[in-house]
Design an enzyme around this catalytic site. Structure first.
Site, PDB file in Angstrom:
ATOM      1  N   CYS A 300      54.607  92.966  49.733  1.00  0.00           N
ATOM      2  CA  CYS A 300      55.317  93.385  50.950  1.00  0.00           C
ATOM      3  C   CYS A 300      54.574  94.499  51.679  1.00  0.00           C
ATOM      4  CB  CYS A 300      56.734  93.818  50.608  1.00  0.00           C
ATOM      5  SG  CYS A 300      56.841  95.202  49.460  1.00  0.00           S
ATOM      6  N   GLU A 403      55.063  88.098  59.031  1.00  0.00           N
ATOM      7  CA  GLU A 403      54.593  88.317  57.659  1.00  0.00           C
ATOM      8  C   GLU A 403      54.138  86.981  57.053  1.00  0.00           C
ATOM      9  OE1 GLU A 403      56.068  91.078  53.980  1.00  0.00           O
ATOM     10  OE2 GLU A 403      57.548  89.737  54.862  1.00  0.00           O
TER      11      GLU A 403
END
Length: 509
Positions: A300, A403
């Site tokens: 992340c 992402e």
């Protein structure tokens, strides 16, 4: 090849843990756990559903309302957490290898994860043991004793992601237990094995029955039920933005406390002065590789956006691509492998789609961009993808905005400090970022202007159990690690004691 970690029988079909007992799924359903290096199943776990979630929540509720754990002295709770840390050290090789096979990362990464998990348990044990019993509030009179104390929230639903199954679980389990809560833990259905191993260690360490409960199963059934369940007091979720929004909406109905960590699109800003020496240049390039390609970019906080000063861009990107091509891809259990596969066929297909869209939008491929050729250490069926560098990217590209969660690095350039800050902050996320410069004043200035929860200066990826971890924007709410991580699992209570009560006499009579 290193010896493979094969799960014990206890971690197969009876992988649901509720009220101190290992159970099969109520429906009898199971799921195969697949090694991403060769796409072959190597374990079978229970596939729980909403009924199993209800059973686990009921066990956690009883343990909190009627059991000893919330009232166990702090020193005893801390001692149990330290025992868990010792057990993790004892089983480091076994669990590290299991994490490698389950998630696809290298064995060394798996070992480091176990070390970090042990550190987290020890940190929260020390933190809670050293706390003052309460904060006295001056009421302005000697006849009143007023104090603010902290109590456990209650039953916590802990929902963790597939990329760091054990580490992310520890960031939630350790503070929840330190604060005196009970919990139901739901790992990703893709990578459940080391989470099951953690519950086994908690039981071995002497945790009372019903305090730690585990339900293996999919998010749209088990996770959804935990988020909405009226007997759950807090839900802590780490995962994707779409799922996080669903969790927040479900939790809002019963006004639960929530802690959400929803990913990032993290800038790695490199100023030319950081590359003024051969050593500085080499370090900045090496750390850019580390930022983008550790665990195949499935992090992340991955530094997936390289924002480099224009005057050094060509030299920097050329060297970056040259080294990226030399990264050794393969099964994580093989000696010398530096990067493993993606976690699933779906994740590889997603990565391929992002790269294709970037090239269609004008990005220039510097290296990678395809599946590697199979080899002795890289089975053809495995979900491998080459480390990829995309140059001449801009903010309108999907690959820059969204992402990817794969080994893809985009390159943007800037000329001024203000432009660098503007590019770094031009994202819906705000989890982490880094600044590379030899100018200490500039480092502090830029770090102070970045809207990201963690900012590294001349480094990338380290974290400290004592520090807070969280983000701005769509990276989520709440904090993990540090004192704030413990505070997430507590409620504040104001106890006001009048030592000389007297009639109020506001009213006649």
């Amino acid at each position: 090849m290193a010896d493979r970690a094969e799960p014990s029988a206890e971690r197969t079909r009876r992988s649901i843990h509720a009220g101190g007992e290992w159970r099969e799924a109520s429906s009898g359903a199971t799921r195969e756990v697949v090694d991403p290096a060769d796409a072959l199943p190597f374990a079978v776990v229970a596939e729980g559903d909403a009924q199993d979630a209800d059973l686990a929540v009921a066990a956690a509720r009883r343990a909190f309302d009627e059991g000893p754990w919330p009232h166990t002295p702090v020193a005893e709770r801390a001692a149990l957490l330290r025992r868990v840390a010792d057990l993790l050290v004892r089983d480091r090789e076994r669990i590290g290898l299991l994490e490698s096979r389950d998630a696809g990362k290298t064995v060394e990464e798996g070992r480091v994860d176990v070390d970090c998990v042990a550190d987290a348990f020890r940190y929260f044990a020390d933190l809670v043991a050293a706390e003052a019993p309460g904060r006295v509030v001056d009421a302005g009179t000697p006849d009143v004793h007023s104090v603010v104390v902290h109590e456990p929230v209650g039953v916590c639903a802990l929902i963790t992601p597939w990329n760091y199954p054990l580490l992310q679980a520890s960031w939630k389990v350790a503070p929840a237990l330190a604060a005196g809560n009970t919990f139901v833990l739901k790992p990703s259905e893709i990578t459940p094995l080391t989470t099951i191993a953690l519950i086994e260690l908690l039981v071995e360490a002497g945790l009372p029955a019903g305090v730690a409960n585990l339900v293996t199963g999919p998010g749209d059934t088990v996770g959804a039920r935990l988020a909405e369940h009226p007997d759950v007091d807090l839900v802590s979720f780490t995962g994707g933005l779409v799922s996080g929004v669903k969790v927040a909406r479900a939790a809002a109905v019963t006004v639960k406390k929530t802690a959400l960590e929803l990913g990032g699109k993290n800038p790695n800003v490199v100023f030319a002065d950081a590359c003024a020496t051969a050593e500085g240049f080499d370090t900045a390039v090496d750390q850019a590789l580390n930022a983008a390609f550790m665990h195949s970019g499935q992090v992340c906080s991955a530094g997936s956006r390289l924002i480099v000063e224009e005057s050094v861009r060509d030299r920097f990107v050329a060297e970056l691509a040259r080294r990226a091509e030399k990264i050794r891809l393969g099964r994580g259990t093989e000696e010398g492998v530096e990067c493993g596969p993606l976690v699933s066929e779906r994740q590889r297909a997603r990565t391929e789609e992002y790269v294709a869209s970037a090239l269609a939008e004008g990005a220039v491929l510097r290296c990678g961009g395809k599946r590697p050729a199979p080899s002795a250490i890289r089975p053809e069926a495995g979900w491998f993808y080459e480390p990829t560098v995309l140059d001449h990217c801009h903010r309108e590209m999907r690959v820059v905005r969204e992402e990817v969660f794969g080994p893809v690095l985009t390159v943007e350039t800037f000329r001024t400090e203000d432009e660098a800050v503007a590019l770094a902050n031009d994202t819906e996320y705000g989890l982490a970022g880094a600044v590379w410069t030899a100018d200490a004043g500039r480092a502090r200035r830029v770090a102070g202007r970045l809207r990201h929860g963690t900012v590294w200066i001349n480094d990338f990826h380290p974290y400290l159990p004592q520090a807070e971890w969280g983000g701005f924007g769509k990276s989520g709410t709440g904090r993990e690690l540090g004192p704030a991580g413990l505070a997430e699992y507590r409620e504040a209570k104001h106890v006001y004691q009048n030592l000389a009560p007297a009639p109020v006499r506001w009213f006649a009579g």
